[in-house]
Design an enzyme around this catalytic site. Structure first.
Site, mmCIF file in Angstrom:
data_model
loop_
_atom_site.group_PDB
_atom_site.id
_atom_site.type_symbol
_atom_site.label_atom_id
_atom_site.label_comp_id
_atom_site.label_asym_id
_atom_site.label_seq_id
_atom_site.Cartn_x
_atom_site.Cartn_y
_atom_site.Cartn_z
ATOM 1 N N HIS A 158 1.732 4.693 -2.783
ATOM 2 C CA HIS A 158 1.925 6.133 -2.610
ATOM 3 C C HIS A 158 3.279 6.557 -3.178
ATOM 4 O O HIS A 158 3.402 7.609 -3.820
ATOM 5 C CB HIS A 158 1.882 6.500 -1.125
ATOM 6 C CG HIS A 158 0.522 6.509 -0.516
ATOM 7 N ND1 HIS A 158 -0.546 7.174 -1.071
ATOM 8 C CD2 HIS A 158 0.056 5.941 0.633
ATOM 9 C CE1 HIS A 158 -1.608 7.028 -0.298
ATOM 10 N NE2 HIS A 158 -1.272 6.279 0.743
ATOM 11 N N HIS A 200 0.831 -1.213 0.000
ATOM 12 C CA HIS A 200 0.000 0.000 0.000
ATOM 13 C C HIS A 200 0.862 1.258 0.000
ATOM 14 O O HIS A 200 0.683 2.150 -0.849
ATOM 15 C CB HIS A 200 -0.910 -0.007 1.229
ATOM 16 C CG HIS A 200 -1.731 1.225 1.394
ATOM 17 N ND1 HIS A 200 -3.045 1.316 0.990
ATOM 18 C CD2 HIS A 200 -1.426 2.454 1.910
ATOM 19 C CE1 HIS A 200 -3.512 2.521 1.245
ATOM 20 N NE2 HIS A 200 -2.550 3.239 1.810
ATOM 21 N N GLU A 201 1.788 1.341 0.942
ATOM 22 C CA GLU A 201 2.611 2.552 1.031
ATOM 23 C C GLU A 201 3.485 2.725 -0.202
ATOM 24 O O GLU A 201 3.762 3.857 -0.623
ATOM 25 C CB GLU A 201 3.454 2.529 2.305
ATOM 26 C CG GLU A 201 2.646 2.590 3.585
ATOM 27 C CD GLU A 201 1.714 3.791 3.655
ATOM 28 O OE1 GLU A 201 2.051 4.848 3.072
ATOM 29 O OE2 GLU A 201 0.641 3.680 4.280
ATOM 30 N N HIS A 244 3.182 6.885 -6.857
ATOM 31 C CA HIS A 244 2.459 8.090 -7.240
ATOM 32 C C HIS A 244 3.401 9.300 -7.204
ATOM 33 O O HIS A 244 3.346 10.180 -8.070
ATOM 34 C CB HIS A 244 1.281 8.286 -6.282
ATOM 35 C CG HIS A 244 0.190 9.148 -6.802
ATOM 36 N ND1 HIS A 244 -0.934 9.450 -6.075
ATOM 37 C CD2 HIS A 244 0.029 9.804 -7.981
ATOM 38 C CE1 HIS A 244 -1.736 10.230 -6.773
ATOM 39 N NE2 HIS A 244 -1.164 10.473 -7.945
#
Length: 670
Positions: A463, A459-460, A466
């Site tokens: 980020h 998940h991280e 992105h």
């Protein structure tokens, strides 16, 4: 004094020179940085030249270089490696930064120049990104109160400083309470059910915290601690949950009421009926009605699903299942019905293998990226690892820093920060950091993850991607500078690769033998995925609806006692399930009272609608194909805030979003 912030870093990618940075450098750098930016802004606002896009908007984009350098480093350290000195600086600088922002956004001559450009925008010949930048600047000034009377502007300034001060106090109180509430037990027998390496880590934690001979379980940010699923001693479980949900009851209960009142007053001054209305007006959701409708739609099926799960738990336990029992008996159900044992899985999830052969492997397959560890480049803490990231053709892309282990100087949870924001205008490339809170193993022992921690790692890194992929001209749009209810979408999409067969087979190998996770265990793991979704959805929705209740208060409303308000809000929303505490109770809900998610915790489920639909798109289009990754990167991940987020989504998906994939995923379709 030579201050390393006073000039741009000469390290690769302008990586901050952490080896040179000391606490005493921060305050002088903040002060000079604010002074420099105000001088730059005054030069723009007071210019005798007619306003142009270049001499006004672009000039503002170029301003504040020193301030941005020190902010990025300081607020990462205040979260990841704090100290009493850093906390003192944060308490002093937070209201001053709020005042600094107001000095820019409430500058009437400056706004007049932006407004003149906006009114003439159709004749300026601006490209799409530049036009959007002008529009967003005008919106930012209006939302700050640029058109208010002098008296109302002064009240907004006062409120902003009061809120900043209170939010910093909330966070620092919570940090102290979380450390103080760590569960201390005297014997290993009290930790029966935990794996030997987890018990050894608790002993090591005890030594590190001054409890030699004892065992210490430090708390994570959220209510239900992961050890609750494994601890055999019911009283130890009760004590652990009580310590978790009791945080902040004394130190923060009055602060949260004060923050909520101040935010409601500010929203009214700015022309909104509540802080939630103010926040959502600038998000993809658009209206409070849209958010309330989504949350209300999910509550009944989630509660019903949780009730079915509770029946299964009661049947197996043979008695009443309390809040401190739920995770434990859920684990028993998984073992009984799906033959899944969390402890059986952990040996297959060694941190470095999950990182290199899971997270990095998926990024190579989908996006063509490769990673080289740079032990020659310093991190801000000895445990921080630095990786250089390359495109498929070998072109350097940026730096990724990984800070994976929990420590006393780090706040709980997991997050991503940008240390250098990329933009074409400033010629900067991305430097991003992921922070997790994995228990550090004893010396010489491997770091074995739970499956939840594996998901968090993916998940991280979503980020991080992105931020790494950002390709915009203006810093305003860089990386994760998108609507908050869109921020979690790319990170949630990246979680899909944690269980993608090709990826899972590559990283899920026994840390001692190298043998892959048995196929039947993988099958059982997938079969068990839906069990527990009722609990997870209720836990999340309760927190989201608490946030919503605090921030839909109108100006002048008196919430009363924080605990009583919380209980009434959950009851009114139909989500008061005694055995399932909210993921965050009010007094330790740092997302909304300290970290910028006020009236925005709904964004996780809002983003998950986009995420679930995108995962379905990947599956429909062949999964881990480079063509899929390139399309997602080109149309969405690289665009930051330079395009409308839902337009970017439609460019990938080919249609508007649908909620059905989310309902299917969470078992809410009946």
């Amino acid at each position: 004094m030579t201050n390393p912030f006073f000039s741009a870093s000469t390290l690769p990618y302008e990586l901050p020179p952490f080896a040179e940075i000391r606490e005493e450098h921060y305050l002088p750098a903040f002060e000079r940085g604010m002074a420099e930016q105000l001088a730059e802004v005054e030069a723009v606002a007071g210019s005798a030249e007619p306003a142009t896009f270049e001499n006004t908007v672009v000039a503002l984009e170029r301003s504040g270089a020193l301030l941005h350098r020190v902010e990025n480093v300081f607020f990462n350290q205040s979260s990841a490696d704090t100290s009493e000195g850093v906390q003192a600086i944060e308490a002093e600088i937070s209201p001053r930064l709020a005042a600094h922002g107001d000095a820019i956004l409430l500058n009437r001559p400056l706004f007049a120049r932006i407004e003149a450009l906006y009114q003439a925008r159709e004749g300026l010949g601006l490209d799409a990104e530049s036009l959007r930048l002008l529009e967003r600047y005008r919106t930012r000034f209006l939302r700050a109160g640029a058109q208010l009377t002098e008296a109302d502007q002064q009240r907004v300034r006062d409120l902003n400083q009061e809120i900043a001060t209170a939010a910093t106090a909330f966070e620092q109180n919570l940090f102290a309470d979380t450390r103080a509430a760590a569960l201390v037990v005297d014997s290993a027998e009290e930790l029966a059910g935990l794996s030997p390496d987890a018990i050894a880590a608790a002993a090591e934690n005890g030594r590190a915290l001054g409890h030699d001979g004892s065992y210490v379980l430090s708390l994570k940010n959220y209510s239900n601690q992961p050890e609750l699923a494994l601890l055999d001693h019911r009283e130890v479980r009760r004590r652990l949950l009580a310590a978790s949900v009791g945080r902040g009851l004394e130190s923060n209960r009055e602060l949260v009421v004060r923050i909520a009142r101040l935010r409601a007053e500010r929203a009214a001054l700015l022309g909104f009926e509540s802080h939630a209305a103010y926040e959502v007006a600038d998000q993809t959701a658009g209206t409070t009605e849209a958010v309330a409708e989504l949350l209300a739609r999910l509550v009944p099926p989630a509660v019903a699903n949780a009730a079915r799960e509770a029946e299964a738990l009661a049947e197996l336990s043979g008695g009443e299942v309390r809040a401190w029992d739920w995770a434990y008996w859920s684990e028993k159900v998984r073992r009984a019905e799906y033959d899944i044992d969390a402890a059986e899985m952990r040996p297959y999830f060694e941190l470095d293998r999950v990182l290199r052969d899971g997270v990095f492997f998926a990024a190579r397959k989908v996006y063509g990226l490769t990673f080289t560890e740079r032990t020659d480049l310093p991190g801000y803490h000895p445990e921080v690892r630095v990786f250089e990231v390359f495109e498929e053709d070998g072109t350097p892309l940026g730096l990724f820093l990984g800070d994976f282990f929990a420590r006393e100087s780090k706040r709980g949870g997991a997050w991503m920060n940008a240390l250098v924001q990329p933009s074409e205008l400033l010629g900067q490339r991305p430097v991003v950091v992921n922070n997790l809170n994995i228990a550090k193993p004893s010396s010489g022992e491997p770091a074995l993850l739970t499956f939840d921690e594996v998901h968090t790692l993916f998940h991280e890194f979503g980020h991080a991607l992105h931020g790494l992929f950002s390709r915009v001209r203006y810093p305003f749009f860089s990386g994760l500078r998108v609507p908050r209810d869109f921020v979690e979408y790319p990170s949630q999409v990246n979680e899909m690769w944690a269980v993608w067969p090709e990826v899972l087979a590559n990283y899920a190998r026994h840390h001692e033998t190298g043998e892959p996770m048995p196929a039947e265990l993988v099958e059982r793991m997938h079969a068990a995925e839906r069990f527990g979704q009722g609990f997870l959805t209720v836990e999340y929705l309760a927190a989201a609806l608490l946030d919503w209740a605090w921030h839909t208060l109108p100006a002048g409303a008196e919430p009363g006692d924080a605990e009583a308000f919380e209980a009434a809000a959950l009851e009114k929303a139909g989500i008061a399930v005694e055995a399932i505490p909210p993921r965050y109770r009010t007094t330790y809900f740092a997302h909304i009272f300290a970290w910028g998610y006020a009236a925005g915790y709904y964004s996780y489920i809002w983003s998950e609608v986009l995420d679930a639909d995108t995962v379905e798109w990947f599956r429909e289009n062949g999964g881990m194909r480079r063509e899929n990754g390139e399309l997602l990167r080109r149309e969405l991940l690289s665009r930051g805030g330079s395009v409308d987020p839902l337009t970017a989504f439609r460019a990938v998906r080919g249609r508007d979003l649908e909620i059905r994939p989310l309902l299917d995923r969470r078992g809410l379709t009946g």
